[in-house]
Scaffold this motif. Structure first.
Motif, PDB file in Angstrom:
ATOM      1  N   ALA A  23       0.826  -1.204   0.000  1.00 20.48           N
ATOM      2  CA  ALA A  23       0.000   0.000   0.000  1.00 20.48           C
ATOM      3  C   ALA A  23       0.864   1.259   0.000  1.00 20.48           C
ATOM      4  N   VAL A  24       1.933   1.266   0.782  1.00 20.09           N
ATOM      5  CA  VAL A  24       2.833   2.427   0.782  1.00 20.09           C
ATOM      6  C   VAL A  24       3.421   2.618  -0.614  1.00 20.09           C
ATOM      7  N   ASP A  25       3.855   1.533  -1.229  1.00 18.97           N
ATOM      8  CA  ASP A  25       4.383   1.629  -2.599  1.00 18.97           C
ATOM      9  C   ASP A  25       3.317   2.145  -3.561  1.00 18.97           C
ATOM     10  N   ASP A  26       2.085   1.666  -3.409  1.00 16.93           N
ATOM     11  CA  ASP A  26       0.994   2.110  -4.279  1.00 16.93           C
ATOM     12  C   ASP A  26       0.689   3.595  -4.083  1.00 16.93           C
ATOM     13  N   ILE A  27       0.683   4.041  -2.835  1.00 18.43           N
ATOM     14  CA  ILE A  27       0.440   5.461  -2.559  1.00 18.43           C
ATOM     15  C   ILE A  27       1.519   6.303  -3.222  1.00 18.43           C
ATOM     16  N   ASP A  28       2.774   5.889  -3.058  1.00 20.25           N
ATOM     17  CA  ASP A  28       3.892   6.652  -3.605  1.00 20.25           C
ATOM     18  C   ASP A  28       3.888   6.682  -5.130  1.00 20.25           C
ATOM     19  N   SER A  29       3.261   5.695  -5.753  1.00 16.99           N
ATOM     20  CA  SER A  29       3.245   5.646  -7.217  1.00 16.99           C
ATOM     21  C   SER A  29       2.070   6.415  -7.829  1.00 16.99           C
ATOM     22  N   MET A  30       1.177   6.923  -6.985  1.00 12.79           N
ATOM     23  CA  MET A  30       0.019   7.669  -7.493  1.00 12.79           C
ATOM     24  C   MET A  30       0.459   9.056  -7.980  1.00 12.79           C
ATOM     25  N   PRO A  31      -0.134   9.518  -9.090  1.00 12.44           N
ATOM     26  CA  PRO A  31       0.171  10.874  -9.546  1.00 12.44           C
ATOM     27  C   PRO A  31      -0.190  11.908  -8.479  1.00 12.44           C
ATOM     28  N   GLN A  32       0.647  12.900  -8.338  1.00 15.42           N
ATOM     29  CA  GLN A  32       0.426  14.024  -7.433  1.00 15.42           C
ATOM     30  C   GLN A  32       0.530  13.654  -5.953  1.00 15.42           C
ATOM     31  N   ILE A  33       1.096  12.491  -5.638  1.00 18.36           N
ATOM     32  CA  ILE A  33       1.307  12.082  -4.244  1.00 18.36           C
ATOM     33  C   ILE A  33       2.728  11.553  -4.116  1.00 18.36           C
ATOM     34  N   THR A  34       3.438  12.037  -3.105  1.00 18.63           N
ATOM     35  CA  THR A  34       4.771  11.530  -2.803  1.00 18.63           C
ATOM     36  C   THR A  34       4.823  11.180  -1.322  1.00 18.63           C
ATOM     37  N   VAL A  35       5.262   9.972  -1.005  1.00 22.40           N
ATOM     38  CA  VAL A  35       5.440   9.594   0.396  1.00 22.40           C
ATOM     39  C   VAL A  35       6.704  10.276   0.908  1.00 22.40           C
ATOM     40  N   ALA A  36       6.539  11.085   1.946  1.00 20.55           N
ATOM     41  CA  ALA A  36       7.661  11.839   2.513  1.00 20.55           C
ATOM     42  C   ALA A  36       8.291  11.125   3.700  1.00 20.55           C
ATOM     43  N   ALA A  37       7.500  10.347   4.429  1.00 28.14           N
ATOM     44  CA  ALA A  37       8.008   9.636   5.606  1.00 28.14           C
ATOM     45  C   ALA A  37       7.055   8.500   5.937  1.00 28.14           C
ATOM     46  N   CYS A  38       7.615   7.463   6.544  1.00 28.45           N
ATOM     47  CA  CYS A  38       6.823   6.296   6.932  1.00 28.45           C
ATOM     48  C   CYS A  38       7.220   5.876   8.342  1.00 28.45           C
ATOM     49  N   SER A  39       6.228   5.577   9.138  1.00 25.27           N
ATOM     50  CA  SER A  39       6.460   5.166  10.526  1.00 25.27           C
ATOM     51  C   SER A  39       7.033   3.756  10.604  1.00 25.27           C
ATOM     52  N   ARG A  40       7.314   3.385  11.832  1.00 28.15           N
ATOM     53  CA  ARG A  40       7.606   1.981  12.101  1.00 28.15           C
ATOM     54  C   ARG A  40       6.320   1.186  11.883  1.00 28.15           C
ATOM     55  N   LEU A  41       6.448  -0.125  11.808  1.00 32.24           N
ATOM     56  CA  LEU A  41       5.294  -1.005  11.643  1.00 32.24           C
ATOM     57  C   LEU A  41       4.927  -1.562  13.012  1.00 32.24           C
ATOM     58  N   TYR A  42       3.649  -1.463  13.354  1.00 30.74           N
ATOM     59  CA  TYR A  42       3.146  -1.876  14.656  1.00 30.74           C
ATOM     60  C   TYR A  42       2.165  -3.032  14.509  1.00 30.74           C
ATOM     61  N   ARG A  43       2.108  -3.866  15.520  1.00 24.52           N
ATOM     62  CA  ARG A  43       1.038  -4.850  15.666  1.00 24.52           C
ATOM     63  C   ARG A  43       0.171  -4.340  16.809  1.00 24.52           C
ATOM     64  N   SER A  44      -1.160  -4.394  16.604  1.00 25.60           N
ATOM     65  CA  SER A  44      -2.071  -3.884  17.628  1.00 25.60           C
ATOM     66  C   SER A  44      -3.237  -4.845  17.834  1.00 25.60           C
TER      67      SER A  44
END
Length: 166
Positions: A23-44
């Motif tokens: 999903a992060v990769d998909d978001i970053d590949s969308m036009p007009q959207i750039t992923v600037a930072a990503c958190s750690r991965l959590y289990r909840s």
């Protein structure tokens, strides 16, 4: 002009950790959207109907020139591509993408509420958000760190320290 938005990611079906990474990769590949930072991965622990598997959660900061509802449309198209089915409120899901903040805006519409209406009571949103925006102040002036201090990390476990997580 680009604005910074924060998107919460959650999954508890079909290899949740990999769902979020894709999903992060998909978001970053969308036009007009750039992923600037990503958190750690959590289990909840799951919220909602009993008997669900644990969730994986993260937050990304994105820079976007999209209007808020256009960003919502883009995120929902990614959810749909990941097999998201909306049948049970707070039920298990392959992917959940929520806009939690959009710049310093307050938005109340039929389709979108920003800041996200539940973020203040969900440490699985606030703690990953703190990873990407430790000095963040909400539109009402509340400091993110204060909210995290109040809720704490109970029920959360860090399962990967940096993106890409695996």
């Amino acid at each position: 002009m680009a604005e910074t938005a924060y998107v919460a990611l959650g999954s508890n079906l079909e290899q949740p950790d990999l769902q979020l990474q894709r999903a992060v990769d998909d978001i970053d590949s969308m036009p007009q959207i750039t992923v600037a930072a990503c958190s750690r991965l959590y289990r909840s622990d799951p919220v909602g109907p009993p008997g669900q598997p644990d969730y994986c959660n993260a937050v990304v900061a994105v820079n976007t020139t999209l209007a808020p509802l256009r960003l919502l449309d883009a995120l929902q198209s990614i959810e749909n591509a990941h097999g998201r089915v909306r049948s049970v409120r707070w039920g298990p899901r392959t992917l959940d993408l929520d806009i939690i903040l959009f710049g310093n805006r307050c938005i109340e519409s039929e389709r979108l509420t920003v800041p996200h209406y539940q973020m203040r009571v969900r440490n699985f949103v606030l703690c990953p958000l703190l990873d990407v925006a430790p000095d963040l102040e909400l539109p009402d002036g509340t400091l993110l760190q204060v909210m995290v201090d109040e809720l704490g990390y109970q029920g959360l476990n860090v399962i990967a320290d940096r993106y890409p997580w695996f």
